[in-house]
Design an enzyme around this catalytic site. Structure first.
Site, short mmCIF file in Angstrom:
data_model
loop_
_atom_site.label_atom_id
_atom_site.label_comp_id
_atom_site.label_asym_id
_atom_site.label_seq_id
_atom_site.Cartn_x
_atom_site.Cartn_y
_atom_site.Cartn_z
N ARG A 50 0.85 -1.20 0.00
CA ARG A 50 0.00 0.00 0.00
C ARG A 50 0.89 1.25 0.00
O ARG A 50 2.11 1.16 0.12
CB ARG A 50 -0.96 0.00 1.20
CG ARG A 50 -0.28 -0.13 2.55
CD ARG A 50 -1.30 -0.49 3.64
NE ARG A 50 -0.68 -0.74 4.92
CZ ARG A 50 -0.62 0.14 5.91
NH1 ARG A 50 -1.16 1.33 5.76
NH2 ARG A 50 -0.05 -0.16 7.05
N GLY A 51 0.25 2.40 -0.14
CA GLY A 51 0.95 3.68 0.00
C GLY A 51 2.07 3.89 -1.01
O GLY A 51 1.98 3.50 -2.18
N ILE A 52 3.15 4.51 -0.52
CA ILE A 52 4.28 4.86 -1.39
C ILE A 52 4.92 3.61 -1.97
O ILE A 52 5.33 3.58 -3.13
CB ILE A 52 5.31 5.68 -0.57
CG1 ILE A 52 4.73 7.04 -0.18
CG2 ILE A 52 6.61 5.86 -1.36
CD1 ILE A 52 5.56 7.81 0.87
N ARG A 96 3.06 -7.46 5.47
CA ARG A 96 2.90 -8.21 6.72
C ARG A 96 1.58 -8.97 6.75
O ARG A 96 1.54 -10.16 6.86
CB ARG A 96 3.00 -7.28 7.93
CG ARG A 96 4.43 -6.93 8.27
CD ARG A 96 4.48 -6.03 9.46
NE ARG A 96 3.66 -4.84 9.28
CZ ARG A 96 3.51 -3.88 10.18
NH1 ARG A 96 4.10 -3.99 11.35
NH2 ARG A 96 2.77 -2.82 9.92
N ASP A 121 8.12 -9.50 7.95
CA ASP A 121 8.22 -8.39 8.89
C ASP A 121 9.68 -7.95 8.91
O ASP A 121 10.57 -8.76 9.24
CB ASP A 121 7.77 -8.87 10.29
CG ASP A 121 7.71 -7.72 11.28
OD1 ASP A 121 8.55 -6.81 11.20
OD2 ASP A 121 6.82 -7.75 12.14
N GLY A 169 7.79 1.47 6.91
CA GLY A 169 8.01 2.37 8.03
C GLY A 169 6.75 2.56 8.86
O GLY A 169 5.63 2.31 8.39
N TYR A 213 10.54 9.07 15.25
CA TYR A 213 10.45 8.97 13.78
C TYR A 213 11.55 9.81 13.12
O TYR A 213 12.24 9.34 12.21
CB TYR A 213 9.06 9.45 13.37
CG TYR A 213 8.75 9.37 11.90
CD1 TYR A 213 8.43 8.15 11.30
CD2 TYR A 213 8.73 10.51 11.10
CE1 TYR A 213 8.12 8.08 9.95
CE2 TYR A 213 8.42 10.45 9.76
CZ TYR A 213 8.11 9.24 9.18
OH TYR A 213 7.80 9.16 7.85
N LYS A 268 14.58 8.57 10.69
CA LYS A 268 14.70 9.04 9.30
C LYS A 268 16.02 9.77 9.05
O LYS A 268 16.58 9.70 7.97
CB LYS A 268 13.49 9.92 8.94
CG LYS A 268 12.16 9.16 8.95
CD LYS A 268 12.17 8.02 7.96
CE LYS A 268 10.85 7.30 7.82
NZ LYS A 268 10.89 6.19 6.87
N1 LIG Z 1 2.95 9.42 4.15
C1 LIG Z 1 3.81 10.38 4.40
O1 LIG Z 1 3.43 11.52 4.61
C2 LIG Z 1 5.29 10.09 4.43
C3 LIG Z 1 6.16 11.18 4.42
C4 LIG Z 1 7.53 10.95 4.45
C5 LIG Z 1 8.02 9.66 4.49
N2 LIG Z 1 7.14 8.61 4.49
C6 LIG Z 1 7.73 7.28 4.55
O2 LIG Z 1 7.35 6.54 3.42
C7 LIG Z 1 7.32 5.14 3.73
C8 LIG Z 1 5.98 4.56 3.30
O3 LIG Z 1 4.97 5.25 4.02
P1 LIG Z 1 3.44 5.32 3.56
O4 LIG Z 1 3.05 6.72 3.69
O5 LIG Z 1 3.26 4.61 2.27
O6 LIG Z 1 2.80 4.55 4.79
P2 LIG Z 1 1.70 3.41 4.93
O7 LIG Z 1 0.64 3.58 3.90
O8 LIG Z 1 1.36 3.44 6.38
O9 LIG Z 1 2.52 2.08 4.58
C9 LIG Z 1 3.54 1.62 5.41
C10 LIG Z 1 4.09 0.35 4.82
O10 LIG Z 1 5.16 -0.13 5.66
C11 LIG Z 1 4.90 -1.48 5.99
N3 LIG Z 1 5.48 -1.83 7.28
C12 LIG Z 1 5.44 -1.14 8.44
N4 LIG Z 1 6.11 -1.81 9.40
C13 LIG Z 1 6.56 -2.96 8.84
C14 LIG Z 1 7.31 -4.05 9.30
N5 LIG Z 1 7.73 -4.13 10.58
N6 LIG Z 1 7.62 -5.04 8.44
C15 LIG Z 1 7.22 -4.96 7.16
N7 LIG Z 1 6.50 -3.98 6.66
C16 LIG Z 1 6.17 -2.96 7.49
C17 LIG Z 1 3.38 -1.58 6.01
O11 LIG Z 1 3.00 -2.92 5.92
P3 LIG Z 1 1.55 -3.41 6.51
O12 LIG Z 1 0.53 -3.07 5.47
O13 LIG Z 1 1.75 -4.85 6.70
O14 LIG Z 1 1.33 -2.64 7.78
C18 LIG Z 1 3.05 -0.76 4.77
O15 LIG Z 1 3.25 -1.52 3.62
C19 LIG Z 1 7.57 5.04 5.24
O16 LIG Z 1 8.91 4.74 5.48
C20 LIG Z 1 7.26 6.45 5.73
O17 LIG Z 1 7.94 6.77 6.91
C21 LIG Z 1 5.80 8.79 4.45
#
Ligand SMILES: NC(=O)c1ccc[n+]([C@@H]2O[C@H](COP(=O)([O-])OP(=O)(O)OC[C@H]3O[C@@H](n4cnc5c(N)ncnc54)[C@H](OP(=O)(O)O)[C@@H]3O)[C@@H](O)[C@H]2O)c1
Length: 235
Positions: free
Chosen positions: A9-11, A31, A49, A78, A141, A145
């Site tokens: 999902r997401g990024i 996961r 994980d 993350g 966090y 980062k």
């Molecule tokens: N959204 C923002 O505003 C933003 C801004 C800057 C940086 N980021 C960074 O971009 C990255 C992706 O974020 P996102 O916004 O796409 O977030 P998200 O939609 O919450 O997705 C997070 C992803 O990380 C996976 N994950 C978390 N913990 C894990 C673990 N222990 N083992 C394996 N997978 C794990 C989740 O898997 P599950 O589905 O299994 O939980 C999910 O696929 C992250 O590193 C985040 O810090 C995000």
């Protein structure tokens, strides 16, 4: 082939979808929920994980058996656990470091095995603008980062002679589940602070990752690429 952690999902999903669309063989880790099986995304999902080294090793073995050696690693998985430091437990701090930073070390170390052998590789860490700017309520966090930048640049120096580049993407606020968890007031305040006045689309972060993974980025290593709507401005 390309491996994206947290690509269900997401990024991570946007990145996997973009790179698959460009013709790469792509695997993602998840996961609980695998990536959508709607036929639009042609990626291999493996359960893993990233806080568990044995699961990482098993996931790499599985994707290597099915798709060949990992040539491009996107360390994206993350979590957040936002609290003021006064209220933060040690577990709140160390769990975020484990999932966001130590996991980056684990997957990069595992990926370099085949990259060193092949004398080619691309590693991209997904950091955040918050790593450089800091953010009240996100000390854990932000520390994780910021740590990815030191990890990435050290690895870039260690691996350059093997033609492996290591770079960091630092997104600003992106419209994913991570941000949707925040209350409306906090989301509006974040958007107001962004010069471009909006959240990023996950695909806009994926575009920068796609460039860093490409042959065109062969002379880019140890870089931190902001995709933040102007929020950081070189900070
Ligand atoms: N959204 C923002 O505003 C933003 C801004 C800057 C940086 N980021 C960074 O971009 C990255 C992706 O974020 P996102 O916004 O796409 O977030 P998200 O939609 O919450 O997705 C997070 C992803 O990380 C996976 N994950 C978390 N913990 C894990 C673990 N222990 N083992 C394996 N997978 C794990 C989740 O898997 P599950 O589905 O299994 O939980 C999910 O696929 C992250 O590193 C985040 O810090 C995000």
């Amino acid at each position: 082939m390309v491996l994206v952690t947290g690509g269900n999902r997401g990024i991570g999903l946007a990145t996997a979808t973009r790179l698959a669309g460009e013709g790469h063989r792509v695997a993602v880790t998840y996961r609980r929920e695998p990536p959508p099986g709607d036929g639009q995304v042609d990626v291999l999902g493996v359960c893993c994980d990233v806080t568990d080294e044995a699961q990482i090793d098993a996931a790499f073995a599985e994707v290597e058996a099915q798709l060949g050696p990992v040539e491009v690693l996107v360390s994206n998985a993350g979590i957040t656990r936002d609290k003021l430091v006064m209220r933060m437990s040690e577990a709140d701090f160390t769990d975020v470091i484990d999932a966001n930073l130590t996991a980056g070390y684990r997957v990069a170390k595992r990926a370099t095995r085949s990259m060193m052998r092949n004398r080619w590789g691309r590693i991209v860490f997904v950091s955040s603008v918050v790593g450089a700017m800091g953010q009240a309520g996100q000390a854990n966090y932000a520390a994780s980062k910021a740590g990815l930048v030191g990890l990435g640049r050290s690895l870039a120096k260690e691996l350059a002679s093997r033609n492996i580049t290591v770079n960091v993407v630092a997104p600003g606020p992106v419209g994913t589940d991570m941000l949707n968890e925040l209350d409306e007031q906090r989301r509006s305040a974040i958007i107001e602070a962004v010069p471009l006045g909006r959240l990023a689309e996950p695909s806009e972060v994926a575009a920068a990752i796609s460039f860093l993974a490409s042959d065109s980025a062969g002379y880019v290593t140890g870089a931190v690429i902001p995709v933040d709507g102007g929020l950081g401005m070189g900070g």
